[in-house]
Scaffold this active site. Structure first.
Site, mmCIF file in Angstrom:
data_model
loop_
_atom_site.group_PDB
_atom_site.id
_atom_site.type_symbol
_atom_site.label_atom_id
_atom_site.label_comp_id
_atom_site.label_asym_id
_atom_site.label_seq_id
_atom_site.Cartn_x
_atom_site.Cartn_y
_atom_site.Cartn_z
ATOM 1 N N HIS A 112 0.822 -1.218 0.000
ATOM 2 C CA HIS A 112 0.000 0.000 0.000
ATOM 3 C C HIS A 112 0.844 1.251 0.000
ATOM 4 O O HIS A 112 0.579 2.199 -0.728
ATOM 5 C CB HIS A 112 -0.905 0.035 1.224
ATOM 6 C CG HIS A 112 -1.374 -1.299 1.658
ATOM 7 N ND1 HIS A 112 -1.688 -1.611 2.939
ATOM 8 C CD2 HIS A 112 -1.569 -2.422 0.933
ATOM 9 C CE1 HIS A 112 -2.053 -2.870 3.014
ATOM 10 N NE2 HIS A 112 -1.979 -3.380 1.821
ATOM 11 N N ARG B 249 -7.792 1.700 -8.785
ATOM 12 C CA ARG B 249 -7.740 0.624 -7.777
ATOM 13 C C ARG B 249 -8.545 1.064 -6.567
ATOM 14 O O ARG B 249 -8.054 1.806 -5.730
ATOM 15 C CB ARG B 249 -6.283 0.375 -7.358
ATOM 16 C CG ARG B 249 -5.397 -0.203 -8.452
ATOM 17 C CD ARG B 249 -3.977 -0.387 -7.928
ATOM 18 N NE ARG B 249 -3.187 -1.285 -8.737
ATOM 19 C CZ ARG B 249 -2.222 -0.885 -9.574
ATOM 20 N NH1 ARG B 249 -1.938 0.392 -9.693
ATOM 21 N NH2 ARG B 249 -1.532 -1.778 -10.258
ATOM 22 N N GLU C 152 -6.111 -11.761 -15.671
ATOM 23 C CA GLU C 152 -4.938 -11.912 -14.820
ATOM 24 C C GLU C 152 -4.637 -13.376 -14.551
ATOM 25 O O GLU C 152 -3.562 -13.719 -14.077
ATOM 26 C CB GLU C 152 -5.170 -11.203 -13.474
ATOM 27 C CG GLU C 152 -5.521 -9.747 -13.623
ATOM 28 C CD GLU C 152 -5.674 -9.042 -12.284
ATOM 29 O OE1 GLU C 152 -4.711 -8.398 -11.862
ATOM 30 O OE2 GLU C 152 -6.757 -9.158 -11.669
ATOM 31 N N ASN D 17 0.696 -7.724 -14.310
ATOM 32 C CA ASN D 17 1.475 -8.048 -13.104
ATOM 33 C C ASN D 17 1.085 -9.432 -12.594
ATOM 34 O O ASN D 17 1.932 -10.292 -12.349
ATOM 35 C CB ASN D 17 1.223 -7.031 -11.987
ATOM 36 C CG ASN D 17 1.491 -5.611 -12.429
ATOM 37 O OD1 ASN D 17 2.198 -5.397 -13.400
ATOM 38 N ND2 ASN D 17 0.928 -4.657 -11.725
ATOM 39 N N ASP D 18 -0.209 -9.614 -12.422
ATOM 40 C CA ASP D 18 -0.653 -10.919 -11.931
ATOM 41 C C ASP D 18 -0.554 -11.987 -13.004
ATOM 42 O O ASP D 18 -0.161 -13.119 -12.731
ATOM 43 C CB ASP D 18 -2.090 -10.825 -11.398
ATOM 44 C CG ASP D 18 -2.111 -10.343 -9.953
ATOM 45 O OD1 ASP D 18 -1.324 -10.890 -9.154
ATOM 46 O OD2 ASP D 18 -2.876 -9.422 -9.628
ATOM 47 N N CYS E 149 -3.129 -2.940 -18.425
ATOM 48 C CA CYS E 149 -2.963 -1.946 -17.361
ATOM 49 C C CYS E 149 -1.945 -2.376 -16.304
ATOM 50 O O CYS E 149 -1.916 -1.816 -15.221
ATOM 51 C CB CYS E 149 -4.300 -1.644 -16.692
ATOM 52 S SG CYS E 149 -5.040 -3.059 -15.882
#
Ligand code: PEP
Ligand code: MG
Length: 756
Positions: A371, A478, A612, A635-636, A683
């Site tokens: 975070h 997000r 993802e 990313n995932d 993204c």
């Protein structure tokens, strides 16, 4: 004289004597010399020695009663070396009847310590850091009791201020190891947020700085504690009674457990005991906090550690109440070029610091997806994470260079290094000025292909960046970030307000909201999801949303209401199968109908899925029949494709996204989207780096969403690109067998004068 009694039974008289010496005349050295004498006498020990930690992780013998005086300032041990080094490294006490038999015993002949058999040592802790070690030794094989350890710990607390003053270690004798000034250090880490900064170290101390340690009157201190505890309870009660939290649910269970901690008699009892032994209320809380930290370090079980973390938080809150509400370091004390150094940091804690004075952040822990990293990126502050032991190697106000691009931190850099980095900072500023000139020019290639450049956002703060690079919209919002920062689950109205502000902040530009992606490494403080061995592949994102539809409904209701009269774009994270998407879509449709009945619905609703999970790549024709768009979360997707944890620094460079398997998978997604006539975006972080964005355009991607600071560099790349030769090259690269095709793409860029 009072006798040493039960728990923490330091005679108050002794504490007062120590305090008087410390506040009295004489140099720091003279005062410390007197103090060790008194301690030795009081503890009935032949030896009492104080070791002070100096930069470079060296512990230096600074005063002794009982060891040879010539060893003072000569004997040094590294943190981790010998029993004293062990105490410093582990930050916990050690008591041994036969110290020399211990495998870690490190013999220093100059001290003459061979005649002393037993040893008891405690860390001198100040503001969460080990700043020295206090040791007593006896000739006989003495069994030290728990009470004696407690006593020595209390004394060490009183000494902490003197030891941390820095006056003691400057008198090191030439030639002694560790006598040289702390050397420049190059500490590698992991890039969390790019950029370079030069500044001075500020150690993040979540606790209040305690100025008074020894109490005048324990009754007064007990009264202060009572008042502060009452305030703490009131504050927690108010938090629990807040309208949005009063409903039952898991968040409430978590808070109840938290409040029970606040009423824990053991915890408060230990604080009272420490006050009765002569400490002020603040010092007593800190002493108990030190004990908790030591226990925390010993506990393997993550659940228990988290509970102790709650206790740590309560200690901090109580300290804040005792200090009358002072939290983070006051702005006036923060240097203008602060480099914040912390073990770890919460997003709200980062926001406590004055942004104008903050140059960079360095973390011992941290991951790019944590975070705090996301908040730092929104603020455009360079961050390097996973810098091993940085907290103990740096002293306050040490000069530092933080190179987020190069994933490295330079501690106490040489003049040459400073100049080289100052030059790099200037070059960067020039590049940024050049990007600013492109602001109003279209993001189109030389052969006229328009590329939609969007930003990823998660805070209202981010929306300001839409204008900086003149991005087309927010390709990924997000939504979990505001949830993670808050202490409680926001209700529909609070969410609606927030989303309305986001839409207002974006003006006419479209915003694609992603529904809550919690679980995995993104835990909500008030939502217990339980321990999982593999959280990234666990109960997270749409899986939680479908199992707890109430939460999803609340969020969708808020989104639908906020978007009244304009287009609403929503996508679901971590979709693994079309059936999941359809289930989530049905809930969305119910909410739209619900809103329509109330007379206010969005002008249009577009519902998409994030790709993802590799399984979804094999269901695209079916998915496109029910989804309005798809956005690749690279990313995932990469972590699942390569089975390589995205947070693991060991694997960070192991596989390259610019490799044949990735390019051919992404290329096939583009073809299927074209066949279905539906938009496909990407993204993930991939879109943020010009060379990778170039490859994506070569594959046929026309919509990219990236970190706001990447819009300038990516646009500069796009405007120099000819997609035709690039598409030919990329098609060929998909069939290769190399580990990486990055170099080939780099050569292409160089040959075609494309800035990457
Ligand atoms: C992704 O996985 O690529 C993505 C954009 O989502 P996040 O980074 O928030 O998991
Ligand atoms: Mg993701």
């Amino acid at each position: 004289m009072e006798k040493m009694g039960a728990w923490g039974g330091v005679p108050r008289q002794l504490l007062r004597r120590l305090r008087d010496i410390m506040a009295g005349a004489g140099s720091a050295q003279e005062r410390l010399d007197r103090v060790v004498k008194i301690i030795a006498a009081e503890m009935v020990a032949e030896v009492c020695s104080a070791y002070v930690r100096r930069a470079g992780d060296v512990l230096e013998l600074c005063a002794t009663e009982g060891l040879r005086p010539e060893a003072v300032h000569r004997t040094t041990l590294r943190v981790g070396e010998g029993l004293v080094g062990d105490i410093a490294e582990e930050a916990r006490p050690l008591a041994l009847a036969d110290a020399q038999a211990h495998p870690n015993f490190a013999y220093r002949p100059e001290t003459g310590e061979e005649i002393f058999h037993s040893l008891m040592g405690v860390p001198i802790l100040r503001e969460g850091r080990v700043s020295g070690v206090l040791v007593v030794q006896n000739r006989t094989m003495r069994q030290y009791t728990e009470e004696e350890i407690e006593t020595l710990e209390t004394i060490a607390m009183v000494l902490a201020e003197l030891v941390a003053s820095g006056e003691l270690i400057s008198r090191a004798l030439p030639g002694a190891p560790g006598a040289e000034p702390a050397l420049p250090l190059r500490l590698p880490g992991v890039r969390i947020c790019g950029g370079i900064a030069i500044g001075r170290a500020v150690l993040h101390q979540p606790t209040v700085v305690i100025r008074r340690v020894v109490a005048e009157d324990p009754e007064v201190e007990l009264g202060r504690l009572r008042a502060a505890v009452a305030e703490l309870h009131d504050a927690l009660d108010r938090m629990m009674a807040a309208a949005d939290l009063s409903a039952s649910g898991e968040h409430r269970d978590v808070l109840e457990a938290y409040r029970m901690f606040a009423e824990d008699r053991g915890w408060l009892g230990r604080i009272r005991e420490a006050i009765r032994s002569g400490l002020t209320a603040e010092a007593a809380v800190q002493k108990v906090q030190n004990d908790t930290r030591v226990r925390m370090n010993q506990i393997e079980d993550e659940y228990l550690r988290e509970r102790l973390q709650d206790l740590e938080d309560l200690n901090n809150r109580l300290l804040t109440h005792l200090a009358g509400g002072i939290g983070a370091m006051p702005a006036a004390e923060l240097p203008d070029d602060a480099v914040l150094v912390a073990h770890n940091l919460g997003p709200a804690e980062l926001l406590d610091y004055d942004r104008r004075k903050l140059r960079a952040v360095v973390l011992e822990e941290g991951s790019p997806t944590a975070h705090v990293s996301i908040v730092a990126r929104a603020l455009d502050i360079p961050v390097v994470g996973r810098v091993k032991d940085v907290f103990s190697r740096v002293d306050p106000l040490d000069p530092m260079i933080v190179d987020g691009d190069g994933s490295v931190v330079l501690l106490r850099p040489t003049e040459e290094a400073k100049q080289a980095f100052a030059q790099a900072i200037r070059a960067r500023a020039e590049r940024e000025a050049a990007y600013a000139k492109l602001r109003d020019l279209p993001a189109a290639t030389k052969d006229g292909v328009a590329i939609s450049l969007n930003i990823n956002a998660g805070l209202l703060l981010d929306l300001g960046h839409l204008d900086d690079g003149n991005a087309d919209g927010v390709g990924l919002y997000r939504t979990e970030i505001p949830f993670m920062i808050r202490a409680a689950f926001p209700d529909v109205r609070a969410q609606e307000d927030l989303y309305r502000q986001v839409l207002r902040g974006a003006g006419d530009r479209p915003v694609t909201f992603r529904t809550l992606d919690v679980g995995g490494d993104k835990l909500l403080p008030y939502f217990a999801s339980g321990h999982e061995d593999n959280p990234a592949m666990g109960w997270r994102a749409i899986r939680i949303a479908l199992d707890r539809p109430f939460m999803l409904r609340q969020q969708l209701r808020a989104l639908v209401r906020a978007a009244q009269g304009r287009e609403l774009r929503v996508m679901f994270p971590m979709v693994a199968e079309v059936a999941e998407f359809e289930a989530a879509r049905r809930i969305m449709e119910l909410e739209v109908q619900h809103a329509a009945r109330r007379g206010g619905r969005p002008l249009a609703v577009k519902i998409g899925a994030m790709l993802e999970v590799p399984a979804l790549a094999y269901q695209l024709p079916a998915l496109f029949r029910v989804a309005d768009f798809v956005s690749v979360g690279s990313n995932d997707l990469m972590q699942f494709l390569f089975a390589a944890d995205r947070g693991s620094p060991r694997l960070a460079d192991r596989y390259d996204v610019l490799s044949p398997p990735v390019l051919s998978l992404l290329g096939s997604l583009v073809k299927q989207a074209e066949a279905a006539g539906k938009p496909l975006a990407l993204c993930g972080e991939m879109a943020s780096r010009p060379i990778e964005a170039m490859a994506l355009i070569g594959l046929g991607f026309r919509i990219l969403s990236m970190a706001p600071s990447s819009v300038g560099p990516v646009k500069a790349m796009v405007r120099k690109l000819d997609t035709r030769p690039l598409a030919d090259l990329v098609r060929d690269l998909c069939r290769r067998s190399e580990h990486s095709v990055r170099e080939t793409l780099r050569t292409f860029a160089r040959d075609h004068e494309v800035p990457i």
